[in-house]
Design an enzyme around this catalytic site. Structure first.
Site, PDB file in Angstrom:
ATOM      1  CG  HIS A  69      35.442   0.301 -13.408  1.00  0.00           C
ATOM      2  ND1 HIS A  69      35.734  -0.209 -14.697  1.00  0.00           N
ATOM      3  CD2 HIS A  69      34.672   1.454 -13.729  1.00  0.00           C
ATOM      4  CE1 HIS A  69      35.246   0.578 -15.749  1.00  0.00           C
ATOM      5  NE2 HIS A  69      34.441   1.506 -15.121  1.00  0.00           N
ATOM      6  CD  GLU A  80      37.197  -4.860 -12.561  1.00  0.00           C
ATOM      7  OE1 GLU A  80      36.945  -5.346 -13.735  1.00  0.00           O
ATOM      8  OE2 GLU A  80      36.330  -3.893 -11.941  1.00  0.00           O
ATOM      9  CB  CYS A  94      37.351  -1.913 -18.730  1.00  0.00           C
ATOM     10  SG  CYS A  94      37.964  -1.188 -17.528  1.00  0.00           S
ATOM     11  CB  CYS A 129      40.093  -2.871 -14.304  1.00  0.00           C
ATOM     12  SG  CYS A 129      38.539  -1.972 -13.824  1.00  0.00           S
TER      13      CYS A 129
END
Length: 151
Positions: free
Chosen positions: A55, A57, A85, A88
């Site tokens: 992701h 992040e 999420c 993360c």
């Protein structure tokens, strides 16, 4: 002053999101900042990297940690175009990110207040400040445009 800086860095995160869209990834971008300077950036790459943890992040956190030779990133602010999420959010807590600023909310998997609020758990030994909705309309529009083109 802080609101102006937040918009400036969120704009940079939006530029990262657009790179994700060009690569055929869900357009989410992130920028990690310390002392008013961008120290790393990232955009979604789970398809490109065949990695469910890639992701935006996570990409930004990994890059900064590698550069610092330390998994802890105190004194940082992470700007991300979509609400984090649980994965993360957990990584941000472990990295000791001081503040998270996100754009669009994620009513399906958001872990900063939409579905869960990982950051509000008082039992966790690090507390991260969270601010959502910064340039939320713009961030959400990038996602809507991407998925409209897919349908």
């Amino acid at each position: 002053m802080q609101a102006e800086l937040d918009r400036q860095f969120m704009q940079q995160a939006l530029e990262q999101a657009k790179l994700a869209a060009i690569a055929g990834e869900v357009p989410v971008g992130a920028v990690l900042v310390r002392d008013g300077q961008i120290i790393s950036t990232g955009f979604n790459k789970p398809i490109t990297n065949s990695d469910p943890s890639a992701h935006a992040e996570m990409i930004a956190l990994r890059a900064a940690a590698q550069e610092a030779s330390n998994y802890r990133l105190p004194g940082t602010t992470l700007y991300v175009t979509l609400e984090p999420c649980t994965m993360c959010a957990g990584a941000m807590l472990h990295a000791r990110v001081e503040r998270v600023v996100f754009g669009a909310t994620d009513p399906k998997t958001g872990a900063a207040g939409s579905v869960l609020n990982v950051f509000s758990e008082k039992q966790i030994n690090h507390q991260t400040q969270v601010e959502g909705g910064i340039m939320g309309d713009e961030c959400g529009q990038v996602l809507r445009d991407f998925f409209k083109g897919r349908r």
